[in-house]
Design an enzyme around this catalytic site. Structure first.
Site, PDB file in Angstrom:
ATOM      1  N   ALA A 113       0.842  -1.192   0.000  1.00 37.66           N
ATOM      2  CA  ALA A 113       0.000   0.000   0.000  1.00 37.66           C
ATOM      3  C   ALA A 113       0.877   1.241   0.000  1.00 37.66           C
ATOM      4  O   ALA A 113       1.833   1.350   0.767  1.00 37.66           O
ATOM      5  CB  ALA A 113      -0.907   0.008   1.228  1.00 37.66           C
ATOM      6  N   THR A 129       3.121  -2.035   4.025  1.00 31.37           N
ATOM      7  CA  THR A 129       3.092  -0.603   3.764  1.00 31.37           C
ATOM      8  C   THR A 129       4.371  -0.230   3.029  1.00 31.37           C
ATOM      9  O   THR A 129       5.364  -0.963   3.063  1.00 31.37           O
ATOM     10  CB  THR A 129       3.036   0.254   5.040  1.00 31.37           C
ATOM     11  OG1 THR A 129       4.300   0.206   5.696  1.00 31.37           O
ATOM     12  CG2 THR A 129       1.949  -0.216   5.976  1.00 31.37           C
ATOM     13  N   ASP A 130       4.354   0.926   2.383  1.00 31.31           N
ATOM     14  CA  ASP A 130       5.587   1.501   1.876  1.00 31.31           C
ATOM     15  C   ASP A 130       6.407   1.967   3.081  1.00 31.31           C
ATOM     16  O   ASP A 130       5.960   1.905   4.237  1.00 31.31           O
ATOM     17  CB  ASP A 130       5.269   2.660   0.926  1.00 31.31           C
ATOM     18  CG  ASP A 130       6.332   2.836  -0.151  1.00 31.31           C
ATOM     19  OD1 ASP A 130       7.455   2.345   0.051  1.00 31.31           O
ATOM     20  OD2 ASP A 130       6.041   3.475  -1.170  1.00 31.31           O
ATOM     21  N   ALA A 131       7.618   2.452   2.841  1.00 30.08           N
ATOM     22  CA  ALA A 131       8.529   2.821   3.920  1.00 30.08           C
ATOM     23  C   ALA A 131       7.915   3.863   4.848  1.00 30.08           C
ATOM     24  O   ALA A 131       7.416   4.891   4.392  1.00 30.08           O
ATOM     25  CB  ALA A 131       9.831   3.345   3.326  1.00 30.08           C
ATOM     26  N   LEU A 132       7.984   3.612   6.146  1.00 33.42           N
ATOM     27  CA  LEU A 132       7.353   4.503   7.108  1.00 33.42           C
ATOM     28  C   LEU A 132       8.177   5.754   7.401  1.00 33.42           C
ATOM     29  O   LEU A 132       7.704   6.658   8.083  1.00 33.42           O
ATOM     30  CB  LEU A 132       7.065   3.740   8.409  1.00 33.42           C
ATOM     31  CG  LEU A 132       6.024   2.633   8.276  1.00 33.42           C
ATOM     32  CD1 LEU A 132       5.823   1.931   9.607  1.00 33.42           C
ATOM     33  CD2 LEU A 132       4.688   3.192   7.777  1.00 33.42           C
TER      34      LEU A 132
END
Length: 323
Positions: A273, A309-312
């Site tokens: 996402a 998730t993509d990188a936080l």
């Protein structure tokens, strides 16, 4: 710690569902050697996987279970400080996986083996290699980016490309590749997707994504199609700010969501996402939205695999004052 915690693995539903979706769970740490395919879809394997996951989860504290949800990004350096950092995140924080940021292939291989020896629970070793190992590792085979590959008319070649990527990943002990990009690049001002996309035609993008992803998975490496619900028509880089997609649902269904729907119909195993605000789907970034992930992706579209998730650390979420 906050600086390097980049990816969170979102487990949909309960722990039993994680067991089903993961398909195969090793009982001993994986080292750098060929591994069995991850996505063997037999009833026997599914039952064994559930049993293994339940037996492990039963021994973990709440803090340890939370640690298992994170993939930690670390540089592949052999110096004392980096090795101590590796020990800390594996032994103390009990992270679920690792993502090496780049560098030399031999360093990644040695640190992977070292980390797996430290881990009580086998680590999920991931890689961000959209156009192969050369995206991150020096001295590895170089392949064209997706925009070039999108011009190939024979999708069988994309499948074979995926198989070769899987072979190279497995030689390094990598079980997950954060690829392919499933975004439809229809905005010429897009500063971040552009050549990473297979093109501007949703059908062609979907066909290429499925061929490449199926090659990866048939080769024993989990594919992760990204960036749901679609990062192709943006003029903002989500590494720097939060892009906004002001499209109605009919438009989203016909372009942005189309390749992801086809990925789901093809039964592929992973989706990432993106940090994208889509007012039609709610006010929160898609990567952190229960409506987008649980209601749309899992319930409505029927996705049963793993969601990342993509990188936080990306500013699309890390500097969002509304979160």
């Amino acid at each position: 710690m906050k600086r390097l915690l980049l990816f969170i693995l979102v487990i949909m539903g309960c722990c039993g569902r994680f067991a089903s979706d993961a398909k195969r769970c090793p009982a001993t740490p994986t080292v750098v050697s060929p591994v069995e395919p991850l996505l063997v879809r037999s009833v026997v394997d599914d039952v064994r996987c559930r049993q293994w996951v339940d037996s492990v989860l039963g021994t973990l504290s709440l803090k340890e279970r939370i640690g298992q949800l994170f993939i930690y990004t670390i540089a592949p350096y052999q110096d004392k400080g980096n090795k101590e950092l590796l020990r800390k995140v594996v032994e103390d924080y009990k992270v679920g996986g690792l993502l090496f940021s780049g560098g030399l292939m031999q360093n990644q291989a040695m640190l992977t083996n070292e980390a797996q020896r430290m881990a009580d629970i086998p680590l999920l070793i991931t890689f961000d290699g959209e156009w192969g190992l050369s995206m991150r590792l020096r001295g590895t085979p170089v392949f064209p980016k997706n925009m070039v590959l999108g011009c190939i008319q024979n999708d069988t070649l994309l499948y074979e490309y995926g198989r070769e990527m899987a072979r190279q990943c497995r030689e390094l002990g990598v079980q997950v590749n954060f690829a392919p990009v499933a975004d439809v690049n229809i905005n010429p001002k897009n500063p971040v997707i552009n050549t990473r996309s297979f093109g501007e035609n949703p059908v062609n993008v979907a066909n290429k994504v499925i061929a490449y992803a199926r090659g990866l998975e048939d080769g024993g490496v989990l594919s992760v199609s990204k960036h749901f619900p679609g990062h192709g028509d943006t003029d903002v880089d989500s590494h720097k700010a939060l892009p906004v997609l002001n499209f109605d649902r009919a438009r989203l269904d016909s372009i942005e969501l189309y390749p992801f729907k086809e990925v789901i119909h093809a039964g592929l195993g992973g989706i990432m996402a993106g940090h994208l605000e889509v007012p039609e789907l709610g006010k929160n970034p898609a990567s952190l939205s229960a409506h987008v992930i649980d209601n749309l992706l899992c319930r409505e579209l029927g996705f049963r695999g793993l969601v990342f998730t993509d990188a936080l650390e990306m500013k699309g979420v890390s500097q969002n004052e509304n979160l």
